[in-house]
Design a protein around this motif. Structure first.
Motif, PDB file in Angstrom:
ATOM      1  N   ASP A 445       0.849  -1.186   0.000  1.00 40.80           N
ATOM      2  CA  ASP A 445       0.000   0.000   0.000  1.00 40.80           C
ATOM      3  C   ASP A 445       0.886   1.238   0.000  1.00 40.80           C
ATOM      4  O   ASP A 445       1.547   1.547   1.000  1.00 40.80           O
ATOM      5  CB  ASP A 445      -0.908  -0.012   1.237  1.00 40.80           C
ATOM      6  CG  ASP A 445      -1.978   1.072   1.171  1.00 40.80           C
ATOM      7  OD1 ASP A 445      -1.625   2.228   0.884  1.00 40.80           O
ATOM      8  OD2 ASP A 445      -3.160   0.764   1.418  1.00 40.80           O
ATOM      9  N   GLU A 446       0.895   1.954  -1.130  1.00 39.36           N
ATOM     10  CA  GLU A 446       1.752   3.139  -1.256  1.00 39.36           C
ATOM     11  C   GLU A 446       1.311   4.260  -0.327  1.00 39.36           C
ATOM     12  O   GLU A 446       2.133   5.066   0.124  1.00 39.36           O
ATOM     13  CB  GLU A 446       1.727   3.640  -2.708  1.00 39.36           C
ATOM     14  CG  GLU A 446       2.412   2.710  -3.702  1.00 39.36           C
ATOM     15  CD  GLU A 446       3.924   2.707  -3.542  1.00 39.36           C
ATOM     16  OE1 GLU A 446       4.456   3.561  -2.803  1.00 39.36           O
ATOM     17  OE2 GLU A 446       4.573   1.845  -4.149  1.00 39.36           O
ATOM     18  N   THR A 447       0.007   4.318  -0.031  1.00 39.80           N
ATOM     19  CA  THR A 447      -0.497   5.375   0.843  1.00 39.80           C
ATOM     20  C   THR A 447      -0.057   5.147   2.281  1.00 39.80           C
ATOM     21  O   THR A 447       0.463   6.052   2.940  1.00 39.80           O
ATOM     22  CB  THR A 447      -2.035   5.441   0.777  1.00 39.80           C
ATOM     23  OG1 THR A 447      -2.427   5.639  -0.583  1.00 39.80           O
ATOM     24  CG2 THR A 447      -2.564   6.578   1.637  1.00 39.80           C
ATOM     25  N   GLU A 448      -0.259   3.925   2.766  1.00 40.88           N
ATOM     26  CA  GLU A 448       0.072   3.625   4.164  1.00 40.88           C
ATOM     27  C   GLU A 448       1.510   3.154   4.340  1.00 40.88           C
ATOM     28  O   GLU A 448       1.975   2.973   5.465  1.00 40.88           O
ATOM     29  CB  GLU A 448      -0.894   2.575   4.705  1.00 40.88           C
ATOM     30  CG  GLU A 448      -2.347   3.047   4.726  1.00 40.88           C
ATOM     31  CD  GLU A 448      -3.250   2.081   5.455  1.00 40.88           C
ATOM     32  OE1 GLU A 448      -2.725   1.207   6.190  1.00 40.88           O
ATOM     33  OE2 GLU A 448      -4.480   2.195   5.308  1.00 40.88           O
ATOM     34  N   LYS A 449       2.202   2.936   3.208  1.00 42.29           N
ATOM     35  CA  LYS A 449       3.603   2.523   3.226  1.00 42.29           C
ATOM     36  C   LYS A 449       3.809   1.245   4.046  1.00 42.29           C
ATOM     37  O   LYS A 449       4.687   1.149   4.903  1.00 42.29           O
ATOM     38  CB  LYS A 449       4.500   3.643   3.796  1.00 42.29           C
ATOM     39  CG  LYS A 449       4.398   4.966   3.059  1.00 42.29           C
ATOM     40  CD  LYS A 449       4.827   4.836   1.606  1.00 42.29           C
ATOM     41  CE  LYS A 449       4.755   6.164   0.843  1.00 42.29           C
ATOM     42  NZ  LYS A 449       5.055   6.012  -0.598  1.00 42.29           N
ATOM     43  N   ARG A 450       2.989   0.252   3.745  1.00 50.72           N
ATOM     44  CA  ARG A 450       3.155  -1.036   4.426  1.00 50.72           C
ATOM     45  C   ARG A 450       2.538  -2.141   3.567  1.00 50.72           C
ATOM     46  O   ARG A 450       1.764  -1.883   2.659  1.00 50.72           O
ATOM     47  CB  ARG A 450       2.512  -1.014   5.807  1.00 50.72           C
ATOM     48  CG  ARG A 450       0.996  -0.886   5.817  1.00 50.72           C
ATOM     49  CD  ARG A 450       0.468  -0.840   7.248  1.00 50.72           C
ATOM     50  NE  ARG A 450      -0.988  -0.788   7.318  1.00 50.72           N
ATOM     51  CZ  ARG A 450      -1.763  -1.858   7.349  1.00 50.72           C
ATOM     52  NH1 ARG A 450      -1.222  -3.064   7.321  1.00 50.72           N
ATOM     53  NH2 ARG A 450      -3.079  -1.742   7.414  1.00 50.72           N
ATOM     54  N   GLN A 452       0.137  -5.341   2.743  1.00 49.83           N
ATOM     55  CA  GLN A 452      -1.215  -5.779   3.075  1.00 49.83           C
ATOM     56  C   GLN A 452      -1.432  -7.180   2.534  1.00 49.83           C
ATOM     57  O   GLN A 452      -0.855  -7.566   1.517  1.00 49.83           O
ATOM     58  CB  GLN A 452      -2.266  -4.840   2.456  1.00 49.83           C
ATOM     59  CG  GLN A 452      -2.335  -3.469   3.100  1.00 49.83           C
ATOM     60  CD  GLN A 452      -3.485  -2.651   2.558  1.00 49.83           C
ATOM     61  OE1 GLN A 452      -3.918  -2.847   1.418  1.00 49.83           O
ATOM     62  NE2 GLN A 452      -4.000  -1.734   3.352  1.00 49.83           N
TER      63      GLN A 452
END
Length: 595
Positions: A445-450, A452
């Protein structure tokens, strides 16, 4: 009820009578579909859930009954008693199963009268879906909707009989449970007894069915309601029905065998179609390479083809730069469609833009030239390589998308489906199944940088990929599998993680530490440490499956009382505001959120 019916007992449904029943005295009950007055003799079509029978009120046969029949109107609910007679030769109706006979009425009972319905009770009715949902009880009287619901009944009975014969146990799981991260928003239910705390309605029985395997039940199934608070579309509802199952001491092959057998039983019962098994299988990587989507429609060709290696040094810098930056250039050849107009091409360009494609390049293949704004940028060698790779012939038009892999595949995969619709390549009478296997275990997830979980955190990785959890998580393949029918995912599942240490490693890779893991699903982790068998399962979307079986465009047409795309019930006006007293009991205060 006894007083209302008197000594009247229904002897037949309205689709049972044939010429072999002539001279029998019968009692029928149902609704008036149509009423016709032919010079004094009144005819009605009496309808129940099985079909229609023509009823005759003849003043020469019974003047009293004929006079009473004068007040009958459409949708009145009647009981009639009389003798089965043959229709006159010029009144035979070969389009009706009961078209050779009619009932001459001796007794008439009007159980209830009806106001003029909001729309005609027939399949050809032209009215808005809004009106039909407001009067859903009328809509369900129409043959199309009625037959869809009856088909759904047949399907669920086939499922229950099949799984029961396979040794599965039908076990109910809770609706009021704990909120756990499963990819969509939960529906929350406030607790009056424990004020300030909330239950969640289950998105699936995932954790409970794993607990049942740990409990030793070996084979579980359930036809169960699930709930997701997500944006809706034609094949989504806030509450949907899942055919859920879980098995112990099995591998992927055994689960697929059981699932295929169940699908075969459903198709035989509902459509009287004999499916051929085993269904074909392709890996996730192959599906993305050939079709751009992980739910490929195999009813037609138009496969995608990567040409990145051919155009990486082309004079057309858009293609060259995409390849240089790690992207993909892929193409689809719409054979014989060089007659597409510029307006049609512009429409297809706009279509791919919905899937974030920055443009749609194209080339028309003529007898002696290539017609396109980009044709001049390719050398003869590059043109020859494209011709061979894409099987280009005069009369073809080829479409290109160049972007990052996810966008390229999605945009061109959706364009493939759209081209098939426009070119009428899809047969509604064809059912093409395929298993898609070996999905990636994780996504980033590029937004949350983690990382999934692509399916859920309890999906097992391939044995040979476990060592990559520390070094290359995105390269790990999972033991997950989806069953796709005609380009629609109808079921999905996986082998689960049953080892506590491996489960802890996967959760850690997802950025879920021990404290958070125990808070969210500690009860499952504790159960895994109590001796868990190797297990796996699969869940099918019953609504989607029935939509395909009934050849409907929306799952709302196979659900008795569906919600709209705004998650509202037009029949009951749900959701509605709670009273002040109810909110006070729950210690809840409603505030208006500013836009």
């Amino acid at each position: 009820m006894t007083d209302l019916l008197g000594d009247l007992t229904r002897t037949h449904h309205c689709c049972q009578l044939r010429d072999t029943d002539i001279d029998k005295e019968v009692v029928l009950m149902g609704w008036v579909q149509h009423r016709r007055d032919h010079g004094g003799v009144i005819f009605i079509d009496l309808r129940d859930k099985e079909g229609i029978t023509q009823i005759v009120f003849n003043p020469e046969h019974s003047k009293t009954v004929h006079e009473k029949a004068q007040e009958i109107r459409n949708e009145y609910v009647l009981g009639v008693k009389g003798k089965v007679i043959a229709r006159p030769g010029d009144m035979l109706n070969p389009n009706m199963k009961t078209g050779a006979v009619e009932v001459m009425t001796d007794e008439l009972y009007i159980f209830s009268k009806a106001k003029t319905p909001a729309f005609q009770i027939e399949d050809r009715v032209e009215t808005s879906e809004v009106l039909r949902l407001q009067y859903r009880y009328l809509d369900l009287r129409r043959p199309q909707l009625k037959n869809n619901i009856l088909a759904r009944h047949k399907a669920t009975m086939a499922i229950r009989n099949y799984l029961d014969n396979k040794g599965f146990v039908d076990i109910e799981t809770p609706f009021l449970t704990k909120s756990t991260p499963e990819g969509a928003r939960d529906y929350l239910v406030p607790s009056r007894v424990n004020q300030g705390e909330f239950y969640a309605l289950p998105q699936s029985p995932q954790l409970f069915k794993q607990l049942l395997m740990i409990s030793g039940f070996d084979k579980y199934y359930q036809i169960v309601k699930c709930f997701r608070d997500e944006d809706l579309r034609a094949d989504r509802q806030p509450e949907f029905t899942q055919i859920d199952m879980e098995l112990s001491f099995v591998d992927e092959q055994q689960i697929m065998d059981v699932a295929e057998g169940m699908i075969v039983a459903i198709f035989k019962k509902v459509l009287d179609i004999d499916l051929v098994t085993p269904f074909p299988r392709i890996t996730y990587d192959e599906a993305m390479s050939r079709f751009g989507l992980d739910r490929p429609d195999l009813r037609f060709g138009l496969e995608l083809c990567e040409v990145s290696d051919i155009v990486k040094d082309a004079g057309f810098k858009v293609f060259a730069n995409v390849v240089k930056n790690g992207g993909l250039v892929k193409a689809v050849n719409a054979k014989g469609c060089a007659t597409f107009t510029r307006k049609q091409i512009d429409e297809l360009t706009d279509f791919t833009a919905v899937y974030k494609a920055k443009g749609l390049a194209w080339i028309k293949i003529k007898e002696d030239s290539w017609q396109s704004p980009i044709a001049k940028f390719f050398t003869d060698e590059e043109k020859e390589a494209l011709r061979k790779r894409l099987d280009l012939e005069p009369g073809d038009i080829v479409f290109f998308v160049a972007d990052q892999p996810k966008i390229t595949n999605e945009a061109l995969g959706q364009l493939r489906n759209e081209l098939a619709r426009r070119l009428e390549l899809i047969s509604d009478d064809t059912y093409e199944f395929t298993w898609v296997t070996r999905f990636p275990l994780l996504d980033y997830d590029e937004t949350e940088k983690r990382y999934q979980a692509l399916h859920h955190p309890f999906t097992a990785p391939l044995e040979e990929d476990i060592e990559k959890l520390d070094s290359d998580p995105l390269a790990i393949k999972s033991r997950a599998y989806d069953l796709v029918l005609n380009g629609i995912e109808i079921g999905g599942g996986s082998i689960r993680i049953h080892d506590t240490e491996l489960q802890a490693k996967v959760l850690n890779c997802l950025g879920i530490d021990e404290t958070e893991a125990n808070e969210k699903f500690g009860f499952l982790l504790k159960a895994l440490s109590s001796g868990a068998p190797p297990h796996g399962g699969i869940a099918f979307g019953l609504d989607r499956l029935m939509m395909l079986l009934c050849r409907e465009d929306s799952i709302r047409n196979v659900i008795a009382f569906p919600k709209t795309q705004k998650a509202t019930c037009l029949l009951t006006d749900a959701p509605s505001k709670a009273s002040t007293a109810q909110l006070r009991e729950l210690a809840i205060k409603v505030t208006k959120i500013e836009e």
